[in-house]
Every structure is written in structure tokens, then in C-alpha cells.
Scaffold this motif. Structure first.
Motif, PDB file in Angstrom:
ATOM      1  N   SER A 163       4.049  13.291 -15.519  1.00  0.00           N
ATOM      2  CA  SER A 163       3.327  14.561 -15.452  1.00  0.00           C
ATOM      3  C   SER A 163       4.191  15.800 -15.536  1.00  0.00           C
ATOM      4  O   SER A 163       3.674  16.883 -15.799  1.00  0.00           O
ATOM      5  CB  SER A 163       2.512  14.623 -14.144  1.00  0.00           C
ATOM      6  OG  SER A 163       1.633  13.527 -14.034  1.00  0.00           O
ATOM      7  N   VAL A 164       5.496  15.668 -15.297  1.00  0.00           N
ATOM      8  CA  VAL A 164       6.317  16.862 -15.164  1.00  0.00           C
ATOM      9  C   VAL A 164       6.352  17.684 -16.449  1.00  0.00           C
ATOM     10  O   VAL A 164       6.424  18.930 -16.407  1.00  0.00           O
ATOM     11  CB  VAL A 164       7.747  16.477 -14.711  1.00  0.00           C
ATOM     12  CG1 VAL A 164       8.502  15.754 -15.827  1.00  0.00           C
ATOM     13  CG2 VAL A 164       8.519  17.693 -14.239  1.00  0.00           C
ATOM     14  N   GLY A 165       6.299  17.057 -17.620  1.00  0.00           N
ATOM     15  CA  GLY A 165       6.352  17.795 -18.873  1.00  0.00           C
ATOM     16  C   GLY A 165       5.155  18.705 -19.084  1.00  0.00           C
ATOM     17  O   GLY A 165       5.284  19.838 -19.578  1.00  0.00           O
ATOM     18  N   TYR A 166       3.978  18.225 -18.685  1.00  0.00           N
ATOM     19  CA  TYR A 166       2.754  19.020 -18.836  1.00  0.00           C
ATOM     20  C   TYR A 166       2.835  20.297 -18.007  1.00  0.00           C
ATOM     21  O   TYR A 166       2.564  21.406 -18.498  1.00  0.00           O
ATOM     22  CB  TYR A 166       1.561  18.170 -18.413  1.00  0.00           C
ATOM     23  CG  TYR A 166       0.259  18.915 -18.325  1.00  0.00           C
ATOM     24  CD1 TYR A 166      -0.429  19.287 -19.467  1.00  0.00           C
ATOM     25  CD2 TYR A 166      -0.288  19.232 -17.088  1.00  0.00           C
ATOM     26  CE1 TYR A 166      -1.629  19.966 -19.385  1.00  0.00           C
ATOM     27  CE2 TYR A 166      -1.484  19.907 -16.996  1.00  0.00           C
ATOM     28  CZ  TYR A 166      -2.156  20.268 -18.140  1.00  0.00           C
ATOM     29  OH  TYR A 166      -3.349  20.951 -18.050  1.00  0.00           O
ATOM     30  N   TYR A 167       3.239  20.163 -16.756  1.00  0.00           N
ATOM     31  CA  TYR A 167       3.309  21.335 -15.877  1.00  0.00           C
ATOM     32  C   TYR A 167       4.479  22.237 -16.249  1.00  0.00           C
ATOM     33  O   TYR A 167       4.412  23.451 -16.033  1.00  0.00           O
ATOM     34  CB  TYR A 167       3.411  20.885 -14.421  1.00  0.00           C
ATOM     35  CG  TYR A 167       2.173  20.173 -13.939  1.00  0.00           C
ATOM     36  CD1 TYR A 167       0.996  20.884 -13.700  1.00  0.00           C
ATOM     37  CD2 TYR A 167       2.153  18.802 -13.732  1.00  0.00           C
ATOM     38  CE1 TYR A 167      -0.153  20.246 -13.275  1.00  0.00           C
ATOM     39  CE2 TYR A 167       1.006  18.157 -13.302  1.00  0.00           C
ATOM     40  CZ  TYR A 167      -0.136  18.887 -13.078  1.00  0.00           C
ATOM     41  OH  TYR A 167      -1.280  18.242 -12.653  1.00  0.00           O
ATOM     42  N   THR A 168       5.522  21.670 -16.820  1.00  0.00           N
ATOM     43  CA  THR A 168       6.643  22.492 -17.274  1.00  0.00           C
ATOM     44  C   THR A 168       6.196  23.470 -18.360  1.00  0.00           C
ATOM     45  O   THR A 168       6.563  24.654 -18.335  1.00  0.00           O
ATOM     46  CB  THR A 168       7.770  21.592 -17.814  1.00  0.00           C
ATOM     47  OG1 THR A 168       8.264  20.766 -16.772  1.00  0.00           O
ATOM     48  CG2 THR A 168       8.910  22.431 -18.371  1.00  0.00           C
ATOM     49  N   LEU A 169       5.409  22.988 -19.307  1.00  0.00           N
ATOM     50  CA  LEU A 169       4.961  23.859 -20.395  1.00  0.00           C
ATOM     51  C   LEU A 169       4.012  24.942 -19.894  1.00  0.00           C
ATOM     52  O   LEU A 169       4.016  26.067 -20.417  1.00  0.00           O
ATOM     53  CB  LEU A 169       4.283  23.022 -21.483  1.00  0.00           C
ATOM     54  CG  LEU A 169       5.191  22.050 -22.239  1.00  0.00           C
ATOM     55  CD1 LEU A 169       4.449  21.413 -23.402  1.00  0.00           C
ATOM     56  CD2 LEU A 169       6.455  22.738 -22.734  1.00  0.00           C
ATOM     57  N   ILE A 170       3.200  24.638 -18.903  1.00  0.00           N
ATOM     58  CA  ILE A 170       2.315  25.661 -18.345  1.00  0.00           C
ATOM     59  C   ILE A 170       3.131  26.754 -17.666  1.00  0.00           C
ATOM     60  O   ILE A 170       2.882  27.955 -17.857  1.00  0.00           O
ATOM     61  CB  ILE A 170       1.316  25.030 -17.353  1.00  0.00           C
ATOM     62  CG1 ILE A 170       0.374  24.075 -18.089  1.00  0.00           C
ATOM     63  CG2 ILE A 170       0.518  26.121 -16.638  1.00  0.00           C
ATOM     64  CD1 ILE A 170      -0.615  23.385 -17.189  1.00  0.00           C
ATOM     65  N   ILE A 171       4.115  26.355 -16.866  1.00  0.00           N
ATOM     66  CA  ILE A 171       4.966  27.350 -16.206  1.00  0.00           C
ATOM     67  C   ILE A 171       5.788  28.113 -17.234  1.00  0.00           C
ATOM     68  O   ILE A 171       6.001  29.324 -17.102  1.00  0.00           O
ATOM     69  CB  ILE A 171       5.878  26.659 -15.168  1.00  0.00           C
ATOM     70  CG1 ILE A 171       5.037  25.986 -14.078  1.00  0.00           C
ATOM     71  CG2 ILE A 171       6.839  27.666 -14.550  1.00  0.00           C
ATOM     72  CD1 ILE A 171       5.854  25.191 -13.082  1.00  0.00           C
ATOM     73  N   LEU A 172       6.241  27.419 -18.278  1.00  0.00           N
ATOM     74  CA  LEU A 172       7.013  28.077 -19.336  1.00  0.00           C
ATOM     75  C   LEU A 172       6.191  29.157 -20.034  1.00  0.00           C
ATOM     76  O   LEU A 172       6.699  30.246 -20.328  1.00  0.00           O
ATOM     77  CB  LEU A 172       7.488  27.040 -20.345  1.00  0.00           C
ATOM     78  CG  LEU A 172       8.294  27.565 -21.539  1.00  0.00           C
ATOM     79  CD1 LEU A 172       9.565  28.253 -21.058  1.00  0.00           C
ATOM     80  CD2 LEU A 172       8.625  26.435 -22.497  1.00  0.00           C
ATOM     81  N   SER A 173       4.924  28.866 -20.292  1.00  0.00           N
ATOM     82  CA  SER A 173       4.063  29.883 -20.922  1.00  0.00           C
ATOM     83  C   SER A 173       3.887  31.085 -20.010  1.00  0.00           C
ATOM     84  O   SER A 173       3.806  32.229 -20.488  1.00  0.00           O
ATOM     85  CB  SER A 173       2.709  29.261 -21.266  1.00  0.00           C
ATOM     86  OG  SER A 173       2.014  28.880 -20.091  1.00  0.00           O
ATOM     87  N   ALA A 174       3.832  30.857 -18.693  1.00  0.00           N
ATOM     88  CA  ALA A 174       3.745  31.975 -17.753  1.00  0.00           C
ATOM     89  C   ALA A 174       5.029  32.799 -17.757  1.00  0.00           C
ATOM     90  O   ALA A 174       4.993  34.037 -17.710  1.00  0.00           O
ATOM     91  CB  ALA A 174       3.448  31.453 -16.349  1.00  0.00           C
ATOM     92  N   LEU A 175       6.173  32.127 -17.841  1.00  0.00           N
ATOM     93  CA  LEU A 175       7.454  32.841 -17.880  1.00  0.00           C
ATOM     94  C   LEU A 175       7.583  33.688 -19.135  1.00  0.00           C
ATOM     95  O   LEU A 175       8.090  34.819 -19.094  1.00  0.00           O
ATOM     96  CB  LEU A 175       8.615  31.841 -17.818  1.00  0.00           C
ATOM     97  CG  LEU A 175       8.812  31.089 -16.500  1.00  0.00           C
ATOM     98  CD1 LEU A 175       9.919  30.057 -16.645  1.00  0.00           C
ATOM     99  CD2 LEU A 175       9.126  32.051 -15.366  1.00  0.00           C
ATOM    100  N   GLN A 176       7.114  33.153 -20.258  1.00  0.00           N
ATOM    101  CA  GLN A 176       7.220  33.893 -21.511  1.00  0.00           C
ATOM    102  C   GLN A 176       6.251  35.072 -21.576  1.00  0.00           C
ATOM    103  O   GLN A 176       6.389  35.923 -22.444  1.00  0.00           O
ATOM    104  CB  GLN A 176       6.980  32.938 -22.677  1.00  0.00           C
ATOM    105  CG  GLN A 176       8.073  31.900 -22.842  1.00  0.00           C
ATOM    106  CD  GLN A 176       7.815  30.922 -23.956  1.00  0.00           C
ATOM    107  OE1 GLN A 176       6.699  30.809 -24.459  1.00  0.00           O
ATOM    108  NE2 GLN A 176       8.855  30.182 -24.352  1.00  0.00           N
ATOM    109  N   GLY A 177       5.302  35.122 -20.663  1.00  0.00           N
ATOM    110  CA  GLY A 177       4.380  36.255 -20.614  1.00  0.00           C
ATOM    111  C   GLY A 177       4.887  37.411 -19.775  1.00  0.00           C
ATOM    112  O   GLY A 177       4.235  38.459 -19.704  1.00  0.00           O
ATOM    113  N   ILE A 178       6.032  37.238 -19.126  1.00  0.00           N
ATOM    114  CA  ILE A 178       6.597  38.326 -18.312  1.00  0.00           C
ATOM    115  C   ILE A 178       7.251  39.357 -19.232  1.00  0.00           C
ATOM    116  O   ILE A 178       8.075  38.998 -20.083  1.00  0.00           O
ATOM    117  CB  ILE A 178       7.645  37.778 -17.322  1.00  0.00           C
ATOM    118  CG1 ILE A 178       7.004  36.738 -16.394  1.00  0.00           C
ATOM    119  CG2 ILE A 178       8.264  38.904 -16.506  1.00  0.00           C
ATOM    120  CD1 ILE A 178       7.997  36.092 -15.445  1.00  0.00           C
TER     121      ILE A 178
END
Length: 288
Positions: A163-178
Motif C-alpha cells: 500500500s505504501v506506493g499508493y499513499y506516497t503518490l497522494i502525498i506527493l501530489s499534495a506536496l507539488q501543489g504547494i
């Protein structure tokens, strides 16, 4: 008049779907938990709270509840920590980072049953690849799924890897929105990187992290396939979790009423944990 009805017409189908497939099954589950219904005798006899008394009188239930809480705590903690660290690492958007994102996300699209069977072979005490690698470094072989001391750890390892890859991409998309301007302003003030992370990054992505925390927790409480395929709740009930406990009594012991009572307890626990999350953490979430 039409303008007033228009919003209700839009939400009507979704509301009807929720009533039929969420609310009604929930109340029906509560009704079944008050009966002695089983798959052999179709007649349902009302037994009031007898199923709950029997459930809370079983020592195995408390062991199962402890196993579920242990699995949930470590799975959520490890996935959240590793996913956050990987997301920060992949935020550079180099070619290597793009390849890494693809690599860690791939396990998520593989069927969980297939993943469990592959790891079942990897953790085989005699012919498994993991023990072979440990032997190359002179480390004694591990019991993995065959030992009650390491079986839960093994299940958690598989769940985190899946599961870690799925949640990594969600957090990554949040980081790229900063907005980058925020970091540029912090750099002008000579703000250290670690302070930028804790004072800028975490507060801005806190809504996404809070959402993921709730989703991870609920999903961890519902773990079933991994336990069913890899251990069957053993050895010695060391990996027996609530959903598998419910399944076992419903379809192996034919006690649907008793299983429904356990299901209502699980529903109450998940609801209570969600409320606690909102009470304790909602004020720390910074919505823009």
C-alpha cells in the motif's frame, strides 16, 4: 420552486444508493446480531443480547481485538511515515524519481491475493528467498509466518509493501501543489530545511494527511485477504483479526447471529476511532 428542488434531484441518486447499500445493511446487521440465525436453519429466533454476552465472554475475542489494534497501529504508522519520506524524496521530479514512483506504485495494482501468495513463497522457512538472503549474511533463518512471534510482523510487512506506493503518490501530489513562492520566501529568511518541513510543508498538507490517516485506519481494521491466504489466523491465533474472526464464525461455524454481533462491535470501534481522530486532530489541521 424548480430551483429549490434542483439540488435535491442532483443528490437524490447518491442518497438513494447510500440508503440501500450502506444504511439499510447497517440496520439489518444490527437486527441479525439480536437473533440466533445460522445458515442451516433459516428461522431467526430473537435472543436479545445473548450474542453480545457470548462474544464478550470469549477470551479469544479479546486476543483477536488486540491483534487487530496491533496490526492497525503499526501498519498506519509505518505506511504514513514511509510514504511521507518517499514523497519528499520523489518531489525533485528527476528521471530516477519518476521511475521510482512507477516502481513503488506497481504493487498497488496487483491483486492482494496474488501478492499474499507471492510473499507466502518468499517467507517459506525452507525454500523461501528471504531466509536464503539472511543465510548469505550469516543470520539465522526466521520463522516468519510459522512462528507466533513473527507472524503479525510478517503480515504487517506485506501490507506496508502493498500500500505504501499508493499513499506516497497522494502525498506527493499534495506536496507539488504547494506554491514555490513560500519556500523562496523562507530561503530568503535563511530558514533551515528541517524547519521548512515542520513549519511549512506539514501544516499545508495536513488536510491530506488527516484524510489519509482516517482512510488507512479504517482499511487496516478491515484487513482480511492477507490473513486468509497467508496464515488463516494462526499460528495460535497470533494473526486472527476481527474481520477474519467474523468470517470464520459466519461461514465455517454457521453462526450468523454471533458473527453479526462481532460485526457491530467492529463498526462501533471504527466509528469511535474516527470520532477520536476528529476530536484530537481536527484543530491541528490547517485548511487553506
Amino acid at each position: 420552486m424548480k430551483k429549490k428542488l434542483y439540488p435535491y434531484l442532483l443528490v437524490g441518486p447518491a442518497l438513494a444508493f447510500m440508503m440501500v447499500f450502506v444504511v439499510y445493511p447497517m440496520f439489518y446487521l444490527g437486527y441479525i446480531s439480536l437473533t440466533n440465525w445460522n445458515l442451516i436453519n433459516p428461522n431467526k429466533k430473537f435472543v436479545a443480547l445473548d450474542n453480545y454476552k457470548e462474544l464478550f465472554g470469549r477470551e479469544e475475542f479479546y486476543q483477536t481485538l488486540w491483534n487487530t489494534c496491533t496490526y492497525t497501529f503499526w501498519t498506519v504508522l509505518l505506511i504514513m511515515t514511509v510514504a511521507l519520506l518517499l514523497a519528499v524524496w520523489f518531489n525533485k521530479n528527476t528521471r530516477f524519481d519518476l521511475f521510482g514512483q512507477l516502481a513503488i506504485f506497481t504493487p498497488h495494482i496487483v491483486a492482494l491475493v496474488s501478492v499474499a501468495m507471492v510473499w507466502l513463497w518468499l517467507m517459506d522457512p525452507d525454500a523461501g528467498l528471504l531466509n536464503y538472503i539472511l543465510g548469505l549474511f550469516g543470520i539465522p533463518p526466521c520463522g516468519w509466518l510459522q512462528s507466533s512471534k513473527t507472524s503479525m510482523m510478517s503480515i504487517i510487512l506485506v501490507s506496508v509493501w502493498k500500500s505504501v506506493g499508493y499513499y506516497t503518490l497522494i502525498i506527493l501530489s499534495a506536496l507539488q501543489g504547494i506554491p514555490k513562492e513560500i519556500y523562496e520566501a523562507a530561503a530568503l529568511d535563511n530558514t533551515p530545511k528541517w524547519k521548512q518541513f515542520f513549519k511549512i510543508t506539514l501544516p499545508i498538507i495536513s488536510p491530506q494527511l488527516f484524510f489519509l490517516l482516517i482512510v488507512m485506519t479504517i482499511g487496516s481494521f478491515k484487513v482480511f485477504e492477507t490473513v486468509r491466504v497467508m496464515t488463516g489466523g494462526g499460528p495460535n491465533f497470533s494473526t486472527n483479526v476481527l474481520v477474519y474472526y467474523i468470517y470464520d464464525y459466519a461461514f465455517n461455524n454457521m453462526k450468523l447471529g454471533f458473527a453479526a454481533a462481532a460485526g457491530m462491535v467492529l463498526l462501533a470501534i471504527v466509528g469511535l476511532v474516527t470520532v477520536v481522530y476528529f476530536k484530537m486532530l481536527s484543530k491541528k489541521v490547517h485548511y487553506q
